[in-house]
Enzyme design. Structure first.
Site, PDB file in Angstrom:
ATOM      1  N   LEU A  55     -24.615  27.674  17.312  1.00  0.00           N
ATOM      2  CA  LEU A  55     -23.518  27.346  18.213  1.00  0.00           C
ATOM      3  C   LEU A  55     -23.552  28.225  19.459  1.00  0.00           C
ATOM      4  CD1 LEU A  55     -20.648  27.020  15.590  1.00  0.00           C
ATOM      5  CD2 LEU A  55     -21.788  25.163  16.799  1.00  0.00           C
ATOM      6  N   GLY A  56     -24.117  29.408  19.318  1.00  0.00           N
ATOM      7  CA  GLY A  56     -24.204  30.333  20.435  1.00  0.00           C
ATOM      8  C   GLY A  56     -24.974  31.558  20.008  1.00  0.00           C
ATOM      9  N   GLU A  57     -25.352  32.360  20.994  1.00  0.00           N
ATOM     10  CA  GLU A  57     -26.120  33.556  20.673  1.00  0.00           C
ATOM     11  C   GLU A  57     -25.853  34.652  21.681  1.00  0.00           C
ATOM     12  OE1 GLU A  57     -30.383  33.238  21.311  1.00  0.00           O
ATOM     13  OE2 GLU A  57     -30.054  31.325  22.322  1.00  0.00           O
ATOM     14  N   GLY A 101     -26.138  38.953  17.825  1.00  0.00           N
ATOM     15  CA  GLY A 101     -26.561  37.981  16.844  1.00  0.00           C
ATOM     16  C   GLY A 101     -26.245  36.566  17.271  1.00  0.00           C
ATOM     17  N   ASP A 155     -10.222  43.126  25.429  1.00  0.00           N
ATOM     18  CA  ASP A 155     -11.313  42.283  25.934  1.00  0.00           C
ATOM     19  C   ASP A 155     -10.836  40.852  26.136  1.00  0.00           C
ATOM     20  OD1 ASP A 155     -13.857  41.990  26.909  1.00  0.00           O
ATOM     21  OD2 ASP A 155     -14.782  41.633  24.961  1.00  0.00           O
TER      22      ASP A 155
END
Length: 418
Positions: free
Chosen positions: A99-101, A105, A228
């Site tokens: 889904l994403g990186e 990780g 954040d």
């Protein structure tokens, strides 16, 4: 006090481009598609010495209590997953499940039985987002623990749900609820047919939900500073309800009558409050500043930092501030994709709120309860249209979902969206 504009001018850091086809925060966008470079460049995560840590965010310290790994894991009601179950649920972490990186990780899409939590065949059972920590670096493990510490104990409709974790041999994974709409960042800045521009009403709905999540974190019940807050860490469910994700940098708020928490400067450049960048003094008003930046991104459709724009327009706050206080001039900075969907008075009220939130002096910023109240008042005038618009977007999403799977933004450094 050092203004954030000055920080830009002295060259502490400049934005870095996102990975092609991948959003900035996979953990923050457990449920969404990642942005491309078309919308500009995403700000980097920086430390006080200016080093680029977008691929490796370091949390300054673990929360004060509980103090050690065993206490943190024992104090939650999270499910402890076996590595093999998560391996099977994600089809052995196949590339087409990503889904994403990011530097910490990848986040993978998986399926488990909602009762037994055992792996099921793709398309059956409950959809999950699995973040797999790179097997390197102690700081990554500390953030992994921080995420568990907070999301394992804090529950709110506007916080993403952490289902469980895996701690087996060298493996460190986190399991989240799947957020099918992905991140706010993708909807604002990604130019594809899968991500339709959010309407004015939906933007105000998302802003209100995110504000409620922050207000809860700042409440006496939680006493947490998020540290954040940014568009890639706001995830959207099917009904466009906003949920905050990526708690790897969160900190306990000040105690014993202290006015602030002193920390190593961490976070994402452009969103971080100027006084925090200058001193390392962290307060709830630091989060309020970050909220104002995101609200400004929602109003304008522009990234807070974008090197692809002409000089003079690359810093959103610098460029927009002169326009925001005038009912006539504020319309010049509004996102053209939502033109005609709001009244000038509503736009001015939202812009005025953004100005207050990004005040250089923290004492002039509202608290998040006041922000929630202001957004509710703005939303009241057009709330009847929100569900109607959401239904329209859901129909479009349903038509597209069969063709493309949502991807997540690159993990900023937090376990949640990577």
């Amino acid at each position: 006090m050092l203004d954030i504009v000055l920080l830009l001018k002295i060259g502490i850091v400049s934005p870095s481009p996102t990975h092609p086809g991948v959003g900035r925060d996979a953990p923050g966008e457990l449920l969404g598609r990642s942005p491309t470079g078309q919308g500009g460049q995403s700000p980097r995560n920086v430390s006080i010495d200016g080093r680029d840590i977008s691929s490796r965010r370091l949390s300054s310290s673990l929360p004060m209590t509980p103090r050690n790994e065993g206490e943190i894991l024992d104090s939650t009601n999270l499910k402890s997953f076996g590595f093999n179950d998560l391996r099977v649920s994600t089809r052995n972490f196949r590339p087409d499940s990503v889904l994403g990186e990011g530097g910490f990780g990848c986040v993978f899409k998986g399926w488990i039985d909602e009762h037994t939590f055992k792996a099921t065949k793709p398309g059956t059972g409950m959809v999950i987002a699995v973040k797999r920590l790179n097997q390197e670096g102690f700081q990554g493990h500390k953030e992994w623990l921080t995420e568990i510490n907070y999301l394992g104990q804090l529950y709110h409709p506007n916080l993403v749900k952490l289902i469980g974790y895996c701690l087996e041999d060298e493996h460190r994974l986190l399991v989240y609820e799947f957020m099918p709409r992905g991140s706010l960042e993708n909807h604002l800045f990604r130019r594809t047919s899968h991500f339709q521009p959010l309407s004015w009403n939906l933007r105000m709905k998302v802003a209100l939900g995110a504000a409620k999540g922050l207000a809860y974190l700042h409440s006496p019940e939680a006493k947490v500073i998020y540290r954040d807050f940014k568009s890639s860490n706001i995830l959207l469910d099917t009904n466009y309800n906003a949920k905050l994700s990526d708690f790897g940098l969160a900190k306990d708020g000040p105690i014993d009558g202290k006015s602030h928490v002193s920390t190593r400067i961490m976070g994402t450049y452009g969103y971080a409050a100027p006084e925090y960048m200058a001193t390392g003094h962290l307060t709830a008003r630091s989060d309020v500043y970050s909220f104002g930046v995101v609200l400004l991104e929602m109003l304008t459709g522009r990234r807070v930092l974008d090197k692809n724009r002409p000089r003079g327009e690359q810093n959103l706050i610098e460029w927009a501030r002169p326009y925001l206080a005038s009912k006539r001039r504020v319309l010049r900075v509004m996102d053209a994709r939502i033109e005609g969907q709001y009244t000038p008075s509503s736009a001015l009220r939202a812009a005025t709120l953004a100005i207050k939130c990004i005040a250089v002096e923290p004492r002039y910023r509202p608290n998040m309860n006041e922000v929630v109240k202001a957004l509710e008042q703005i939303q009241d005038t057009g709330s009847f249209k929100i569900e109607e618009t959401a239904q329209k977007h859901r129909r479009t999403f349903a038509e597209d979902s069969g063709r493309k799977a949502a991807s997540y933004p690159r993990p900023s450094a937090s376990p949640f969206m990577t």
